[in-house]
Every structure is written in structure tokens, then in C-alpha cells.
Design an enzyme around this catalytic site. Structure first.
Site, mmCIF file in Angstrom:
data_model
loop_
_atom_site.group_PDB
_atom_site.id
_atom_site.type_symbol
_atom_site.label_atom_id
_atom_site.label_comp_id
_atom_site.label_asym_id
_atom_site.label_seq_id
_atom_site.Cartn_x
_atom_site.Cartn_y
_atom_site.Cartn_z
ATOM 1 C CG PHE A 105 -0.156 0.272 2.518
ATOM 2 C CD1 PHE A 105 -0.097 1.554 3.051
ATOM 3 C CD2 PHE A 105 0.510 -0.751 3.180
ATOM 4 C CE1 PHE A 105 0.607 1.802 4.216
ATOM 5 C CE2 PHE A 105 1.211 -0.502 4.344
ATOM 6 C CZ PHE A 105 1.261 0.777 4.866
ATOM 7 C CB SER A 135 2.065 3.489 12.157
ATOM 8 O OG SER A 135 1.203 2.951 13.143
ATOM 9 C CE LYS A 136 -0.716 -2.813 6.302
ATOM 10 N NZ LYS A 136 0.021 -3.859 5.580
ATOM 11 N NE ARG A 137 -0.280 -3.074 16.011
ATOM 12 C CZ ARG A 137 -0.798 -4.277 15.800
ATOM 13 N NH1 ARG A 137 -0.320 -5.045 14.850
ATOM 14 N NH2 ARG A 137 -1.795 -4.714 16.529
#
Length: 469
Positions: A15, A237-239
Site C-alpha cells: 500500500f 502508522s499502518k497499525r
RNA sequence: GCCCCCAUCGUCUAGUGGCCUAGGACACCACCCUUUCAAGGUGGCGGCACGGGUUCGAAUCCCGUUGGGGGUGCCA
């Protein structure tokens, strides 16, 4: 002066991060205005996260925000993995010149020594041991005495005491190059003149600058732009956060709105409005004007920008832009009977009521399904003797009035007056009957489209539902 | 722990020593418009983290404090 060369160096993760998108935009704006080059280099050397199919995703994401691989200013993509031999060769050159040395300590041993001495990091154990290369031996850079001054276009001069920088690893024990080395060698190979990246890389910069110099080159212009943070003020962040550009694209955000919004994070165009076309951004953007502090990536404001951009579209364009989401809705509702003319009629009414294109189907779905999906909360609101009375009176009025929005309006006014209600109030029960909800696009137009029979049928259906409840 | 960065309304920002009684945008609130909801219009709420300097004069310069954040891998 030769034309400047900019670059972005994303790693293929599946992504494209919105923060990376903003950095790309900064680079792109400058490359375009200065007649320079925008280099895309995909850093695919981390074996744990590297899928060839992700590469096209990067190209597509960039294209979506207006950075086209077909543009003459665009160069690449290059792949870091293709230059491994050069990275290693540079390491060897550094060793030959005395700028680097081999060390046989494992990372565990380094940690133990650090713990024992109470000092953080690697202690330079092998600096003067004269070790030759060998299996398991890492190549470390010999950080010189003194200090390193980084000239940063957004922050000014940043000074690092070299004593606080450990002799970092250039080549792993298995001989493969580390990021710092690979990154610098690639930038040299690609003749990058300006490195514009996120602030998290600032602590790496003195190391990279020393590498440039040890390799016999002048360091590029550095620019470290502020991080994008969430409401907790941590970098997004992705998390924990919604960071994938593709997700916003799929949710119906317009690229123009996303680009414009991203550019106002850490920077602002001249004047009193932040909504400006790319051409303005391209001509006004300066690194010197970039803010120094982190910026909150505010979904609410992004939504506001998107709404502005949606409303600015010619209605035909808006109507067409919704098509992918409408098609998706049709696929999910095979029982629905689509009527393109009805959609075209309603589009202008929908346009001022949605914030993303993905919301469009839900605004008009009741027109095409056999029966509206009754929202329980809305039904509850109109479960009353008065509502029942309004429905009955409305049905009677609609049965005989002329069938046009204007005539329906008059009929509503009569019913409202008879019940001592304002017209808007009187509409509520009928609105639920027709659309299934208490809010939605203007009712009269929808009713005209649906036709007398369907309307009467829906009113009957709701009356039964209320009676049963 | 150590290194580095940062600090104007809740948020994004304008502001680079006098034009600041600190401007705009998002959000929020009120009113207007109105067939619900929106959109649109008008108005309102709300900020220079703190303490010392420098200066005739400081949001703007310097120092400190406090508070945030980032980096500290044989990840990128």
C-alpha cells in the site's frame, strides 16, 4: 547550475502511505517547477516485505495523485536490488581507503559489551584490530572525530557530535549491504541532488553525509519535512491509523482533494484560501516555507476538502464519477431495477449531500429497490397516532392530485395544515414510507420519479408496519 | 539512558521586531434560507506553553524550564 534531481524511495509494502504521498508531492512540485527530474526508486531489498506485484501498486498510487510515469520529468522506476553489486563494491572501497573496518562480534556480543560498560551502542572494539573480511564479519564505518553539520532546507543547520554516533554497519556478516549504504550509493548513482524526506530520517543524515564524503562526493541538499501524526500525536502508522492512499481512493475521495489537503499539512498557499489548484501549488511551493512541527492528519478536514471538490464538479462529471460505486451497489443488489435517467435527475441533489463518492448509492437506493429498507430508528420516530393520521390523509390526497413535484407539494401543505404541522414535519412519515429513513434527498422529486402507485403502496406498507408494532 | 527535532485558536496554518486590538480554513455554536438532511449566507466562541533576557518596541531574536515527538538493529 544543472537541473535538480529529486527522488522518492518507497519500499513495496502493498500500500502507499499518505505520508509518503505528501513527500512525493513535495518532490514532484519542485521537480516540475524547477525543470528537474523526479526519480522513483523502489527499495526492494528487505526480503521480508518484497513482492513484485506491489511495484505496480506504487506506480498506480503515484498516478492517482497526479505523478504520472509518462511525464517527461518522471524517471524510473529503479530497483534497489539491482544495484547490490555496487553497494558491496562501495563498501569494499571504503574498507580499502581505511574508512571502514571488519568486526567479528555478533550483535549479541555487542549488546553484552554495551551492557557491561554501561555505554550504549557499539564500542569500536575492532577499530584497530586489522581484521580481514571473512564469513560472519560485518563491515563497520569508522566514524571520524569531530562533528557533522547537516544543512537542511527546512530546518537550517543541525549539528551532530560524532562521538554520539557509533561505528555503524555497512555490510552484514553475510556480505549483504545495509540500508544506509545502499541508499547513499543509489543516490550517488542516480545523481540525486535533493533528498526530501520525512523527519524520521534526520538522525540518519549525519551518517549518510559522512558516507557521501568518504566516497568522495559532496552531499546532496537535505530537507526533512515534518511528520504526519494522529490525534495522539504519534506518527501515523499502518497499525493504528488509516494510512493507505488506496483506501481513500476506494472510499471515493477525489485525488484533487487529497492532493490539496496533503499539501496544506506543513505548508500553506498564499492568501486566504487553502483550496487551490495544483498549478498554484506548483508555482508557490518552497521548502523554506515548510513548517517545522508535526501535523495532525485530520480526517474531518480531509472530508471537508473532498466535499468542496465534489461540489465544484459539473454535475455531469459528478454523476459519471459516481459510476464505479453505483455499479458496485448494483452488483450487491440484483433485485434492484436500475434507472439511469432517475439517477441523472437525482445527481444534482445528491452532489451537495455527500462527502465521498462512495456515499452516493445510499442516497438513492430506495428509488431502485422494490421496497425501501426501513430503518428501525426512523420507523420508531413516526410510530404515533398523528403520524398514522398524516399517512392516511396523504394517501388520500395523493390518490387524486396531479402527479408532479409541485402538485405533491400542494397536497402536502393541505395535509400539514389539517394537522397543524409545518410542511416539513408533515413530510416525515411519508419520507420514511418512501425512503425508509427520516433524512435523505428532497422528497418531492423522488416521489415524482417513483410514481403514484409505488408511493401509495409504500405508504400502505408503512401503515401496516406501524399498526403491527 | 543518549542523540536530534518541535512549540500561534480543539485542529491545519498566516505571521520573519513596530502594519497584531494576532488573519484565514476545518470543527463547534447561533441566526437566516429551507420540503427532512445538506449546500449557501451572516455572526460568534477560541490561540502566541512558562520564566528570564536583548530592544524604545517581541508571537517574531537569545537562554532556560516544561511539554510533545522522532531516532537510537547485522529493518527500510
Amino acid at each position: 547550475m544543472t537541473a535538480p534531481r529529486f527522488r522518492i524511495a518507497p519500499s513495496p509494502t502493498g500500500f502507499f502511505h499518505v505520508g509518503g504521498a505528501r513527500t512525493a508531492l513535495y518532490n514532484w512540485a519542485l521537480a516540475k517547477r524547477l525543470g528537474g527530474t523526479f526519480v522513483l526508486r523502489i527499495e526492494d531489498t528487505d526480503e521480508e516485505r518484497n513482492r513484485p506485484e506491489w511495484n505496480q501498486g506504487i506506480i498506480d498510487a503515484l498516478a492517482w495523485i497526479g505523478i504520472s510515469a509518462d511525464d517527461p520529468a518522471f524517471e524510473g522506476p529503479y530497483f534497489q536490488s539491482h544495484y547490490a553489486a555496487e553497494h558491496v563494491a562501495a563498501g569494499v572501497r571504503l574498507f580499502d581507503a581505511g574508512h571502514a573496518y571488519y568486526c567479528d562480534l555478533t550483535s549479541e556480543q555487542v549488546q553484552e559489551r554495551s551492557k557491561a560498560s554501561g555505554k550504549p551502542g557499539y564500542d569500536g572494539h575492532s577499530r584497530d584490530r586489522g581484521l580481514e573480511p571473512g564469513p560472519g564479519r560485518v563491515l563497520r564505518f569508522r566514524v571520524p572525530d569531530g562533528s557533522t553539520v547537516v544543512h537542511d532546507a527546512v530546518r537550517g543547520e543541525v549539528t551532530f557530535d560524532n562521538a554520539t554516533i557509533e561505528d555503524f554497519v555497512l555490510l552484514r556478516g553475510n556480505g549483504s549491504p545495509m540500508f544506509l549504504l545502499a541508499n547513499v550509493v543509489d543516490d550517488m548513482l542516480m545523481r540525486i541532488s535533493h533528498v526530501i524526506r520525512a523527519e524520521e530520517h534526520l538522525p540518519n543524515t549525519p551518517k549518510q553525509q559522512m558516507l557521501w564524503e568518504a566516497l568522495g562526493h559532496a552531499a546532496p541538499e537535505w530537507a526533512h519535512v515534518p511528520l504526519l501524526v494522529n490525534e495522539q500525536r504519534k506518527k501515523i502508522s499502518k497499525r493504528r491509523d488509516k494510512v493507505a492512499l488506496e483506501q481513500y481512493r476506494d472510499e471515493g475521495y477525489l485525488p484533487g482533494a487529497m492532493v490539496n489537503y496533503l499539501m496544506t499539512l506543513g505548508w500553506a498557499p498564499k492568501g486566504d484560501t487553502e483550496i487551490v489548484p495544483w498549478a498554484t501549488i506548483e508555482s508557490e511551493f518552497r521548502l523554506e516555507d515548510v513548517t517545522h512541527s508535526p501535523a495532525f492528519f485530520d480526517l474531518k478536514k480531509l472530508a471537508a476538502f473532498n466535499g468542496e471538490y465534489i461540489r465544484a464538479m459539473p454535475v455531469e462529471e459528478f454523476s459519471a464519477a459516481c459510476e464505479p460505486w453505483l455499479a458496485q451497489w448494483r452488483d450487491a443488489h440484483p433485485e434492484a431495477v436500475w434507472n439511469q435517467e432517475w439517477w441523472t435527475t437525482m445527481a444534482a441533489l445528491v452532489q451537495t449531500r455527500v462527502v465521498t463518492l462512495a456515499e452516493a448509492p445510499a442516497m438513492v437506493d430506495f428509488l431502485f429497490t422494490p421496497a425501501p429498507e426501513l430503518d428501525p430508528a426512523s420507523v420508531a420516530k413516526v410510530t404515533s397516532p398523528q403520524a398514522e393520521s398524516v399517512l392516511r390523509a396523504s394517501a388520500e390526497a395523493f390518490a387524486s392530485c396531479a402527479w408532479s413535484a409541485d402538485a405533491i407539494k400542494v397536497a402536502f401543505e393541505v395535509v400539514a395544515e389539517a394537522h397543524g404541522l409545518k410542511p416539513g414535519k408533515a413530510q416525515a412519515p411519508v419520507r420514511v414510507a418512501v425512503t425508509g429513513r427520516t433524512v435523505g434527498p428532497p422528497l418531492l422529486e423522488s416521489m415524482e420519479l417513483l410514481g403514484r402507485d409505488r408511493i401509495l403502496g409504500r405508504i400502505d406498507a408503512l401503515r401496516e408496519r406501524i399498526a403491527v408494532t
